[in-house]
Design a protein around this motif. Structure first.
Motif, PDB file in Angstrom:
ATOM      1  N   SER A 171      38.963  29.603  36.744  1.00 20.96           N
ATOM      2  CA  SER A 171      39.903  28.113  36.949  1.00 20.96           C
ATOM      3  C   SER A 171      41.053  28.357  36.994  1.00 20.96           C
ATOM      4  O   SER A 171      42.046  27.522  37.684  1.00 20.96           O
ATOM      5  N   ARG A 172      41.663  29.325  36.874  1.00 22.51           N
ATOM      6  CA  ARG A 172      42.892  29.790  36.976  1.00 22.51           C
ATOM      7  C   ARG A 172      43.361  30.717  38.260  1.00 22.51           C
ATOM      8  O   ARG A 172      44.412  31.351  38.092  1.00 22.51           O
ATOM      9  N   GLY A 173      42.207  30.810  39.078  1.00 20.96           N
ATOM     10  CA  GLY A 173      42.420  31.491  40.204  1.00 20.96           C
ATOM     11  C   GLY A 173      42.458  33.048  40.330  1.00 20.96           C
ATOM     12  O   GLY A 173      43.123  33.812  41.026  1.00 20.96           O
ATOM     13  N   ILE A 174      41.805  33.400  39.223  1.00 22.01           N
ATOM     14  CA  ILE A 174      41.510  34.732  38.789  1.00 22.01           C
ATOM     15  C   ILE A 174      40.183  35.327  39.212  1.00 22.01           C
ATOM     16  O   ILE A 174      39.310  34.801  38.753  1.00 22.01           O
ATOM     17  N   THR A 175      39.877  36.284  39.879  1.00 22.17           N
ATOM     18  CA  THR A 175      38.765  36.778  40.394  1.00 22.17           C
ATOM     19  C   THR A 175      38.460  38.065  39.616  1.00 22.17           C
ATOM     20  O   THR A 175      39.506  38.860  39.418  1.00 22.17           O
ATOM     21  N   ALA A 176      37.143  38.316  39.266  1.00 18.43           N
ATOM     22  CA  ALA A 176      36.957  39.817  38.905  1.00 18.43           C
ATOM     23  C   ALA A 176      35.494  40.131  39.420  1.00 18.43           C
ATOM     24  O   ALA A 176      34.403  39.485  39.231  1.00 18.43           O
ATOM     25  N   ASN A 177      35.432  41.424  40.091  1.00 29.89           N
ATOM     26  CA  ASN A 177      34.475  41.844  40.722  1.00 29.89           C
ATOM     27  C   ASN A 177      34.293  43.415  40.137  1.00 29.89           C
ATOM     28  O   ASN A 177      35.252  44.142  39.586  1.00 29.89           O
TER      29      ASN A 177
END
Length: 245
Positions: A171-177
């Protein structure tokens, strides 16, 4: 009339930190991202990094060193917007004969080290409401490998880390891949016998080992705005070996 003064060149690209960026896949990722116009820093424990990349000496297993490394990058390049957690080691042996140190050191570097740099990156990313966190795992973490229970466990752990993080900070605009390389041509694979290489080729549907640039290209995509709606994903770059696990 006074002559106009020449302004400083405008900074371009994202600020990217690559851990373990002085050799192998990490060095290729750092060089690839720098060539694409990003401002790239890379951590290393020994040796050095390529020209055009800010080298930061850091042992990712030590939170104090991690904090100092981030402060150096922030002072010289700006807040880290993209983190590529690549630093890793191997200490292979069969489980029955594996010493405590061989287990713990691999987990400490590959998994806990990735958590340490992630934790330090999160607060600035949260304030900016933007971030890209990319873990370099391995096909071994998904398929398993005899003699590599420590390495496979550490690399599998990165998947759980990324997916939990994706739920925490999406929700904070952070992606984790996660990028999961297969067998890639590096100094390590150059030491394999012709028979071993042929055996690997036979297992890989594309019939060849991968190149470090194959991994770097996947990382560049996940770091880009084009991948803004991708999170919690595992991207296999393995020639079909793992078939998308």
């Amino acid at each position: 009339m006074a002559e106009p003064t020449e302004s400083a060149p405008e900074k371009s690209g994202r600020v990217i930190l690559v851990t373990g960026g002085n050799r192998g896949i990490g060095a290729a990722i750092a060089a690839h991202l720098a060539a694409a116009g990003h401002r790239v820093a890379a951590t290393y424990r020994s040796g050095d990094v390529a020209p055009g990349i800010l080298g930061v000496q850091c042992d990712v297993t030590d939170p104090q060193q991690v904090d100092a490394a981030f402060k150096q990058v922030e002072a010289q390049l700006g807040p880290v917007e993209v983190l590529v957690a690549n630093a890793g080691i191997t200490k292979d042996t069969l489980a029955m004969g594996m010493k405590d140190e061989a287990w713990q050191s691999v987990i400490d570097t590959n998994l806990t080290g990735s958590f340490n740099v992630t934790r330090r990156a999160l607060r600035p990313m949260t304030r900016a409401r933007f971030g890209r966190i990319i873990y370099i795992s391995s096909v071994v973490g998904l398929l398993g490998s005899a003699g590599q229970v420590n390495y496979a466990a550490s690399k599998a752990g990165l998947v759980g880390l990324a997916r939990s993080l994706a739920r925490e900070v999406g929700s904070r605009g952070i992606t984790a891949n996660v990028v999961a390389p297969g067998f890639i041509e590096t100094d390590m694979t150059a030491e394999l016998s012709e028979k071993q290489v042929a055996d690997y080729h036979a297992q890989i549907p594309l019939g060849r080992l991968g190149q470090v640039d194959d991994i770097a290209a996947a990382v560049e995509f996940l770091a880009s705005d084009a991948a803004g709606y991708i999170t919690g994903a595992v991207i296999p770059v393995d020639g079909g070996l793992g078939m998308g696990h």
